[in-house]
Design a protein around this motif. Sequence first.
Motif, PDB file in Angstrom:
ATOM      1  N   ALA A 121      -3.579  -3.328 -10.302  1.00 19.48           N
ATOM      2  CA  ALA A 121      -3.907  -2.563  -9.099  1.00 19.48           C
ATOM      3  C   ALA A 121      -5.132  -1.683  -9.332  1.00 19.48           C
ATOM      4  O   ALA A 121      -6.021  -1.599  -8.471  1.00 19.48           O
ATOM      5  N   THR A 122      -5.210  -1.046 -10.483  1.00 19.73           N
ATOM      6  CA  THR A 122      -6.354  -0.207 -10.812  1.00 19.73           C
ATOM      7  C   THR A 122      -7.625  -1.033 -10.917  1.00 19.73           C
ATOM      8  O   THR A 122      -8.688  -0.640 -10.423  1.00 19.73           O
TER       9      THR A 122
ATOM     10  N   ASN B 212      -8.699  -2.102  -7.414  1.00 16.34           N
ATOM     11  CA  ASN B 212      -9.231  -0.937  -6.727  1.00 16.34           C
ATOM     12  C   ASN B 212     -10.649  -0.623  -7.221  1.00 16.34           C
ATOM     13  O   ASN B 212     -11.550  -0.354  -6.412  1.00 16.34           O
ATOM     14  N   SER B 213     -10.857  -0.670  -8.521  1.00 22.12           N
ATOM     15  CA  SER B 213     -12.175  -0.387  -9.086  1.00 22.12           C
ATOM     16  C   SER B 213     -13.209  -1.409  -8.637  1.00 22.12           C
ATOM     17  O   SER B 213     -14.356  -1.065  -8.359  1.00 22.12           O
TER      18      SER B 213
ATOM     19  N   THR C  92     -13.957  -0.766  -4.760  1.00 25.19           N
ATOM     20  CA  THR C  92     -14.703   0.463  -4.497  1.00 25.19           C
ATOM     21  C   THR C  92     -16.058   0.488  -5.195  1.00 25.19           C
ATOM     22  O   THR C  92     -16.810   1.440  -5.053  1.00 25.19           O
TER      23      THR C  92
END
Length: 60
Positions: A40-41, A44-45, A48
Amino acid sequence: MRETSGVHVRPESPFNFTRIRNESILSTDQQIEKLKEYKATLINSAVTGKIKVPEVDSGC
């Protein structure tokens, strides 16, 4: 208990096997949760723009 070189060794009982299996399952479940968090991280990275993801030619 049998003795090996002066050390007492407890034979594996079904209880010990079950405990070890349960601990292994718990450890695996914890690793899966950590990987989900990492995934998930990472997504997301990438979304974004915090990390650059190289484009891949799909060959189409």
